[in-house]
Design a protein around this motif. Structure first.
Motif, mmCIF file in Angstrom:
data_model
loop_
_atom_site.group_PDB
_atom_site.id
_atom_site.type_symbol
_atom_site.label_atom_id
_atom_site.label_comp_id
_atom_site.label_asym_id
_atom_site.label_seq_id
_atom_site.Cartn_x
_atom_site.Cartn_y
_atom_site.Cartn_z
ATOM 1 N N VAL A 1 27.699 -47.182 -65.915
ATOM 2 C CA VAL A 1 28.012 -45.760 -66.187
ATOM 3 C C VAL A 1 27.320 -45.341 -67.491
ATOM 4 O O VAL A 1 26.732 -44.263 -67.580
ATOM 5 C CB VAL A 1 29.537 -45.525 -66.276
ATOM 6 C CG1 VAL A 1 29.842 -44.072 -66.669
ATOM 7 C CG2 VAL A 1 30.210 -45.873 -64.965
ATOM 8 N N ALA A 2 27.396 -46.241 -68.503
ATOM 9 C CA ALA A 2 26.774 -45.935 -69.796
ATOM 10 C C ALA A 2 25.270 -45.756 -69.644
ATOM 11 O O ALA A 2 24.668 -44.856 -70.245
ATOM 12 C CB ALA A 2 27.096 -47.025 -70.805
ATOM 13 N N VAL A 3 24.654 -46.586 -68.808
ATOM 14 C CA VAL A 3 23.206 -46.457 -68.578
ATOM 15 C C VAL A 3 22.934 -45.142 -67.847
ATOM 16 O O VAL A 3 21.992 -44.413 -68.180
ATOM 17 C CB VAL A 3 22.657 -47.674 -67.791
ATOM 18 C CG1 VAL A 3 21.184 -47.467 -67.415
ATOM 19 C CG2 VAL A 3 22.798 -48.955 -68.597
ATOM 20 N N ALA A 4 23.770 -44.841 -66.857
ATOM 21 C CA ALA A 4 23.617 -43.580 -66.120
ATOM 22 C C ALA A 4 23.671 -42.411 -67.085
ATOM 23 O O ALA A 4 22.891 -41.467 -67.017
ATOM 24 C CB ALA A 4 24.707 -43.463 -65.064
ATOM 25 N N ARG A 5 24.635 -42.466 -68.011
ATOM 26 C CA ARG A 5 24.775 -41.389 -68.991
ATOM 27 C C ARG A 5 23.521 -41.312 -69.874
ATOM 28 O O ARG A 5 23.071 -40.226 -70.236
ATOM 29 C CB ARG A 5 26.017 -41.645 -69.850
ATOM 30 C CG ARG A 5 26.333 -40.535 -70.804
ATOM 31 C CD ARG A 5 27.556 -40.839 -71.635
ATOM 32 N NE ARG A 5 27.350 -42.063 -72.434
ATOM 33 C CZ ARG A 5 28.289 -42.605 -73.205
ATOM 34 N NH1 ARG A 5 29.495 -42.089 -73.248
ATOM 35 N NH2 ARG A 5 28.034 -43.698 -73.905
ATOM 36 N N ALA A 6 22.968 -42.498 -70.216
ATOM 37 C CA ALA A 6 21.798 -42.522 -71.101
ATOM 38 C C ALA A 6 20.566 -41.910 -70.432
ATOM 39 O O ALA A 6 19.714 -41.340 -71.103
ATOM 40 C CB ALA A 6 21.507 -43.955 -71.543
ATOM 41 N N VAL A 7 20.500 -42.033 -69.095
ATOM 42 C CA VAL A 7 19.261 -41.590 -68.437
ATOM 43 C C VAL A 7 19.379 -40.227 -67.764
ATOM 44 O O VAL A 7 18.385 -39.686 -67.309
ATOM 45 C CB VAL A 7 18.762 -42.633 -67.385
ATOM 46 C CG1 VAL A 7 18.512 -43.971 -68.057
ATOM 47 C CG2 VAL A 7 19.739 -42.771 -66.231
ATOM 48 N N VAL A 8 20.561 -39.682 -67.703
ATOM 49 C CA VAL A 8 20.780 -38.465 -66.914
ATOM 50 C C VAL A 8 19.928 -37.290 -67.406
ATOM 51 O O VAL A 8 19.572 -36.412 -66.650
ATOM 52 C CB VAL A 8 22.291 -38.116 -66.854
ATOM 53 C CG1 VAL A 8 22.779 -37.561 -68.194
ATOM 54 C CG2 VAL A 8 22.588 -37.137 -65.724
ATOM 55 N N ASN A 9 19.601 -37.303 -68.692
ATOM 56 C CA ASN A 9 18.803 -36.222 -69.273
ATOM 57 C C ASN A 9 17.302 -36.503 -69.188
ATOM 58 O O ASN A 9 16.525 -35.773 -69.798
ATOM 59 C CB ASN A 9 19.184 -36.074 -70.753
ATOM 60 C CG ASN A 9 19.847 -34.753 -71.030
ATOM 61 O OD1 ASN A 9 19.808 -33.876 -70.171
ATOM 62 N ND2 ASN A 9 20.427 -34.606 -72.198
ATOM 63 N N ASN A 10 16.945 -37.594 -68.476
ATOM 64 C CA ASN A 10 15.541 -38.036 -68.403
ATOM 65 C C ASN A 10 14.916 -38.172 -69.794
ATOM 66 O O ASN A 10 13.903 -37.539 -70.108
ATOM 67 C CB ASN A 10 14.681 -37.052 -67.590
ATOM 68 C CG ASN A 10 15.154 -37.009 -66.150
ATOM 69 O OD1 ASN A 10 15.505 -38.067 -65.591
ATOM 70 N ND2 ASN A 10 15.164 -35.824 -65.557
ATOM 71 N N PRO A 11 15.532 -38.989 -70.666
ATOM 72 C CA PRO A 11 14.992 -39.113 -72.020
ATOM 73 C C PRO A 11 13.670 -39.888 -72.029
ATOM 74 O O PRO A 11 13.424 -40.695 -71.134
ATOM 75 C CB PRO A 11 16.075 -39.891 -72.752
ATOM 76 C CG PRO A 11 16.710 -40.725 -71.708
ATOM 77 C CD PRO A 11 16.667 -39.927 -70.438
ATOM 78 N N LYS A 12 12.880 -39.648 -73.075
ATOM 79 C CA LYS A 12 11.619 -40.388 -73.196
ATOM 80 C C LYS A 12 11.900 -41.777 -73.753
ATOM 81 O O LYS A 12 11.143 -42.707 -73.536
ATOM 82 C CB LYS A 12 10.679 -39.638 -74.153
ATOM 83 C CG LYS A 12 10.236 -38.281 -73.624
ATOM 84 C CD LYS A 12 9.212 -37.675 -74.561
ATOM 85 C CE LYS A 12 8.745 -36.326 -74.074
ATOM 86 N NZ LYS A 12 9.738 -35.262 -74.316
ATOM 87 N N LEU A 13 13.001 -41.877 -74.499
ATOM 88 C CA LEU A 13 13.306 -43.141 -75.183
ATOM 89 C C LEU A 13 14.755 -43.539 -74.932
ATOM 90 O O LEU A 13 15.657 -42.707 -75.039
ATOM 91 C CB LEU A 13 13.077 -42.939 -76.694
ATOM 92 C CG LEU A 13 13.506 -44.048 -77.649
ATOM 93 C CD1 LEU A 13 12.648 -45.305 -77.457
ATOM 94 C CD2 LEU A 13 13.409 -43.577 -79.101
ATOM 95 N N ILE A 14 14.946 -44.840 -74.604
ATOM 96 C CA ILE A 14 16.326 -45.346 -74.516
ATOM 97 C C ILE A 14 16.497 -46.412 -75.586
ATOM 98 O O ILE A 14 15.670 -47.328 -75.712
ATOM 99 C CB ILE A 14 16.642 -45.915 -73.118
ATOM 100 C CG1 ILE A 14 16.812 -44.751 -72.123
ATOM 101 C CG2 ILE A 14 17.910 -46.770 -73.153
ATOM 102 C CD1 ILE A 14 17.146 -45.187 -70.720
ATOM 103 N N LEU A 15 17.580 -46.225 -76.373
ATOM 104 C CA LEU A 15 17.888 -47.222 -77.392
ATOM 105 C C LEU A 15 19.108 -47.987 -76.923
ATOM 106 O O LEU A 15 20.151 -47.388 -76.643
ATOM 107 C CB LEU A 15 18.172 -46.529 -78.721
ATOM 108 C CG LEU A 15 17.008 -45.718 -79.301
ATOM 109 C CD1 LEU A 15 17.449 -44.937 -80.532
ATOM 110 C CD2 LEU A 15 15.841 -46.619 -79.657
ATOM 111 N N ALA A 16 18.966 -49.302 -76.819
ATOM 112 C CA ALA A 16 20.085 -50.114 -76.315
ATOM 113 C C ALA A 16 20.498 -51.100 -77.387
ATOM 114 O O ALA A 16 19.665 -51.874 -77.875
ATOM 115 C CB ALA A 16 19.650 -50.826 -75.042
ATOM 116 N N ASP A 17 21.777 -51.028 -77.777
ATOM 117 C CA ASP A 17 22.286 -51.912 -78.828
ATOM 118 C C ASP A 17 23.107 -53.018 -78.181
ATOM 119 O O ASP A 17 24.259 -52.809 -77.800
ATOM 120 C CB ASP A 17 23.135 -51.087 -79.804
ATOM 121 C CG ASP A 17 23.474 -51.866 -81.059
ATOM 122 O OD1 ASP A 17 23.117 -53.057 -81.139
ATOM 123 O OD2 ASP A 17 24.101 -51.273 -81.964
#
Lengths: 805, 225
Positions: free
Chosen positions: B150-166
């Motif tokens: 779900v967290a990944v889905a939330r991170a990508v829903v806006n089609n970001p250019k960059l994903i930061l994963a901690d």
């Protein structure tokens, strides 16, 4: 264990400094408010209870009841009734008449106006007024003996031991010497019977006015009469004996046939002394409902303060859940945990009670001003205060601490340690409590606005005559038949003076009234208020004659049997139209046979009483020998200082030995509404305090909500929420609660205030904007309060919030 | 895409001054998958926060798509962040009071996407993450793996250019961890730049390049073949 509870409680309170300050300050303000109101109530209910024989002392009242009118009575009775009761009823141990009046007194050639009370010599047998000097058994035996209170003695002579000294008093036409035979302790404020200078009634009985009334059972001169019954007497409840007694002296009241039965039945009743202050059915009595309203307001403020404690404790619960879980794992039982929480809240309420009492003590002078009382925190005078305040402290502690104690102690340790419990922040219970707080606060504010509106309406309403710029001079005991024409002539032609007139009665609050019964068009006797004034009285006061003519000094008949009546009299007594009323005669119902009076004019109704009453039938007449007790001088508008100086100087030239005492008629009318003023001030303060306390709680709750939602705020900020969106998020829930509170409070406040307004014959309509304005104000104050915390939370770095996770 | 030069971040208390980042310089190209590794306290999370515009550097330069953002104010940072960057955390950081659907919808609300479009895009991404059947559940009703999806889905829903994963797999078992890493790899293959902080050599092997940090500085770079 108790020591452990207290130690932990103290540490917890010290740890959460802001919340502790919010709790203690809130509760102490609540307790201070409640203590002051409680003191007021205890004082009101304590009236006249200090007399040793209080349960055997009764006031004789004239009681009226009948179809279509509310039963009620007056403590002003005819002069012969008290001695007659003493003579006719063996149950009566003592009978005492009392009558206060204004007079001039002279000490060492200094003349001053004072009040004096005449009483029968047995007064000190009946009432327990201790004497500092003098013997209570003999102190008023001589008609020339007088008793002063300690305060009066100090004021007149600068010392208290003044027994044997002389004082000259002018009650009738000349100064007469009296000897001071005793000095009484100051009369307690919670006594219905008050005096400064007490004089033997026998002396008073020799004055013209009392001589006229001494054997007249139809005439009252504003005199009160008290009886002390023998132990075991049931006379007060024996209506039949009292009725027979009345008929013996007022045989004309005996119904000759059923159809002649009067519409209104009069009787004598014995009113218990302790009932006088709080029985609104008898004139001058206060309504105990007002005390209960006051207590309810105070309780509302206290409840708001207690709710703060409860909501903040619940708000903190998330932070304490782990502690509770661990304590349970370590073997603590639920009741021990409840004990701990209750110890905390009780400790807090004890701190708050101490702070609250200090605050109440400090605010007492201000409250006395507000309530128009002279209250003292005296545990010896009001021993009940001691247990009431202790009970209040414990109750506040238990009220505030019981819910957190019950809920927090029920946490299951495994769930707590696995962080599965989320009680902190706002659950349904805290939301309901916050809503309740705002229901109470909003209700009080709406009530205050409506009271203020009604007050403003009453002050500004056109009451039917021009009350502005009129000086009313109290003539005291001067020879006004001689002085009035001289005074009038001396000032009338001056610039700044519009007109001068005089009357035997004043106008406005505390000026008294006189009336008489006249036959109405149905043949029944109806009370009519009479106003004896000079020929030009109506014109000078700006009262409007709508039919017929004014009095004319050139017509001899105008000072013998001519009257001008108001519209209410035409409608209620004559049952006719204004034009048909002219020339009609008004016939006295019973009594000493006043000649029928011919109506020469009809005046427009004017509100000569306060606006709780509709205008009653009234008539004006010009007595043949006008003995004015008040001169009325209408001034031109503008600064009255020079005009008052003129009035004073002229007075001093004509009557150098009498003080110039005056008041403005508009102020005398405003004085009708002192009670409303007091109520609006009390409700206003209570409303202000309650909204402050509610906001104090809201401030703490918003802080806790922000803490409990730190993670959520952090996430939202990471997801792109702006500061205003976060502020909106935190404020939205509280604003919803206030909106709900407004919806609940508005109809309740409308209902209460609608009922309150019914007591006024002339009243405002409650308008919608009062509710809208209050709602807007409540939301504005709440948003400001919450914003402080919300902005802080919104500006916090989300990294910190998420790192803590 | 990212060019940082001599970046410094110092935390100060009354008595102690801790240098979290010590004149660090890094470049990340568009479409890269970079893993940052190092012992606890080496500054990798601080670096990630600065890269995610959640925190300010004290000194140095930070170019994001050739724009200097090091001293952007809060409003500008929030604006840039919500349109360009998605976040995945070790502890998922889902809002407990919101459903799966609402959690994923959140970034779209803040970027002002209309309700109809939001629904469509959330459903698409939930479908893609194979979590559609749980759309009305609350986070506490899901397993750790499902929460991270779900967290990944939330991170990508806006089609970001960059994903930061901690440390995205830090709270997951190996099977769920692998699933999440596969998801991130898929996203990277579709063109999303990914920077991931991790302690796991296993996870780091999914990346193209590993930057190793110590005491606020880069000490080594491994290019994965």
């Amino acid at each position: 264990m108790l020591k452990h509870y207290i130690k932990i409680a103290l540490r917890n309170l010290a740890q959460q400094k802001v919340l502790t300050v919010i709790n203690i300050s809130g509760l102490s303000i609540g307790i201070a408010c409640f203590s002051l109101f409680l003191l007021y109530a205890v004082n009101e209910f304590s009236y006249d209870r200090f007399h040793t024989n209080a349960n055997r002392i009764y006031r004789i009242v004239e009681w009226w009841e009948g179809e279509g009118r509310e039963a009620g009575g007056s403590g002003s009775v005819c002069t012969p009734v008290a001695p007659a009761m003493k003579k006719d009823f063996p149950d009566v141990e003592y009978a005492v008449r009392m009558r206060g009046t204004g007079c001039l007194a002279r000490v060492n050639n200094n003349v001053f106006h004072t009040s004096i009370t005449f009483a029968d010599k047995d007064i000190f047998h009946v009432f327990s007024f201790p004497l500092l000097y003098g013997n209570s058994q003999t102190v008023l035996q001589d008609p020339r003996h007088i008793v002063l209170t300690k305060e009066k003695a100090l004021q007149l002579f600068g010392t208290t031991n003044v027994v044997g000294k002389a004082l000259e008093i002018k009650t009738d036409t000349a100064f007469e010497p009296f000897t001071i035979s005793g000095v009484a302790e100051n009369i307690p404020a919670n006594s219905s019977v008050q005096f400064n200078i007490l004089c033997n009634f026998e002396h008073f009985a020799q004055t013209t006015m009392v001589q006229e009334s001494s054997n007249n059972w139809h005439m009252t001169i504003g005199m009160e009469a008290f009886v002390q019954l023998k132990p075991g007497s049931r006379l007060a409840g024996e209506r039949k004996r009292l009725a027979l007694f009345r008929l013996k002296y007022l045989p004309d009241e005996r119904p000759k046939a059923k159809k002649e039965k009067e519409a209104v039945q009069a009787s004598f009743r014995l009113q218990p002394l302790r009932d006088i202050h709080m029985n609104p059915q008898v004139e001058g009595g206060n309504n105990p409902r007002n005390i209960w309203i006051l207590i309810t307001i105070a309780a509302a403020v206290l409840i708001i303060a207690c709710i703060n404690f409860t909501t903040l404790a619940i708000g903190r619960s998330a932070g304490r859940a782990k502690e509770i879980g661990l304590r349970k794992v370590m073997g603590s039982q639920r009741k021990q945990l409840m004990g701990q929480f209750l110890a905390e809240s009780l400790l807090l309420s004890v701190f708050s009670a101490v702070a609250g009492l200090v605050l109440a003590y400090t605010l007492l002078p201000l409250f006395n001003q507000l309530a128009d009382r002279e209250l003292h925190f005296s545990l010896t005078r009001f021993p009940e205060l001691c247990w009431l305040l202790t009970g209040l402290t414990v109750l506040a502690g238990l009220l505030a601490g019981s819910y957190p104690a019950l809920v927090l102690s029920a946490f299951k340790p495994v769930e707590v340690l696995k962080s599965k419990i989320r009680v902190g922040g706002s659950n349904l219970f805290t939301r309901s409590l916050v809503t309740l707080q705002f229901v109470l606060s909003i209700g009080l504010i709406i009530s205050t606005i409506i009271i203020l509106q009604q007050l403003s309406f009453m002050r500004s309403k056109n009451i039917g005559f021009n009350k502005e710029n009129v000086v009313m001079i109290n003539t005291g005991s001067i020879d006004s038949k001689k002085i009035y024409p001289l005074y009038k002539q001396a000032i009338e032609s001056n610039t700044g003076i519009v007109s001068v007139t005089a009357a035997e009665m004043g106008l406005g609050s505390n000026e008294g009234q006189m009336g008489r019964g006249y036959r109405n068009y149905k043949g029944e006797v109806t009370g009519v208020i009479e106003y004896p004034g000079d020929y030009n009285f109506l014109n000078a006061m700006g009262m409007q004659i709508i039919a017929g003519r004014n009095f004319n000094a050139a017509l001899a008949s105008d000072s013998t049997n001519a009257i001008i009546v108001n519209e209410a009299l035409v409608r209620d007594v004559l049952g006719t139209t204004i034009t048909d009323a002219l020339g009609k005669q008004l016939v006295e119902g019973k009594g000493n046979g006043r000649k029928p009076q011919t109506i020469i004019g009809v005046a427009h109704d004017f509100n000569f009483e306060d606006l709780t009453r509709a205008v009653r039938p009234q008539l004006f007449y010009r007595p043949a020998n006008l003995n004015a007790s008040r001169f009325f001088v209408r001034l031109t508008a503008g600064d009255p200082a020079t005009k008052l100086a003129l009035l004073n100087n002229t007075w001093k030239q004509l009557v150098p030995d009498a003080p110039f005492e005056y008041s403005f008629v508009d102020e005398k009318f405003d004085a009708f509404y002192r009670s409303e003023e007091r109520w609006s001030a009390i409700a206003g303060w209570a409303g202000g305090i309650s909204i402050f306390l509610a906001c104090l709680g809201l401030f703490g709750l918003a802080a806790l909500t922000a803490i409990n939602r730190t993670k959520e705020i952090g996430i939202r900020k990471v997801m792109g929420a702006t500061v205003s969106q976060v502020v909106g998020l935190l404020s939205k829930d509280f604003i919803k609660l206030i909106a709900v509170a407004l919806v609940i409070a508005s109809p309740l406040a409308w209902y209460c205030m609608h009922n309150w307004l019914q007591a006024y014959a002339w009243r405002i309509n409650i308008t919608w904007w009062v509710f809208a304005l209050t709602g807007f104000f409540a939301i504005l104050v709440a948003v400001t309060t919450i914003s402080f915390q919300a902005v802080r939370a919104a500006l916090a770095n989300p990294v910190v919030a998420l790192k803590n996770e | 895409m990212i060019k940082i030069r001599d970046l410094e971040k110092i935390y100060r208390t009354e008595e102690v001054e801790t240098v979290a980042l010590n004149k660090i310089s890094i470049d990340v190209k568009e479409g890269e998958f970079v893993a940052i590794m190092g012992p606890s306290g080496c500054g990798k999370s601080t670096l990630l926060n600065i890269l995610g515009l959640l925190d300010d550097p004290d000194n140095g330069s930070f170019l994001f798509n050739n724009i200097e953002v090091a001293h952007f104010n809060e409003r500008k940072r929030a604006d840039l962040r919500k349109h360009n960057i998605g976040f995945v955390f070790q502890s998922f950081n889902l809002i407990d009071e919101l459903t799966v659907f609402e959690n994923v919808e959140l970034p779209l609300i803040y970027t002002g996407v209309k309700a109809g479009d939001r629904k469509k895009r959330v459903e698409e991404v939930l479908d893609k993450m194979q979590i559609m059947h749980r759309r009305n559940h609350y986070p506490q009703q899901l397993s750790g793996g499902q929460q991270q999806r779900v967290a990944v889905a939330r991170a990508v829903v806006n089609n970001p250019k960059l994903i930061l994963a901690d440390e995205p797999t830090g709270n997951l078992d190996s099977s769920n961890g692998n699933e999440v890493m596969t998801l991130l790899t898929d996203l990277n293959e579709q063109g999303t730049t990914i920077i991931m902080v991790t302690h796991s050599e296993h996870d780091a092997r999914y990346s193209h390049r590993i930057i190793r940090m110590l005491d606020g500085q880069t000490v080594l770079e491994n290019i994965m073949v």
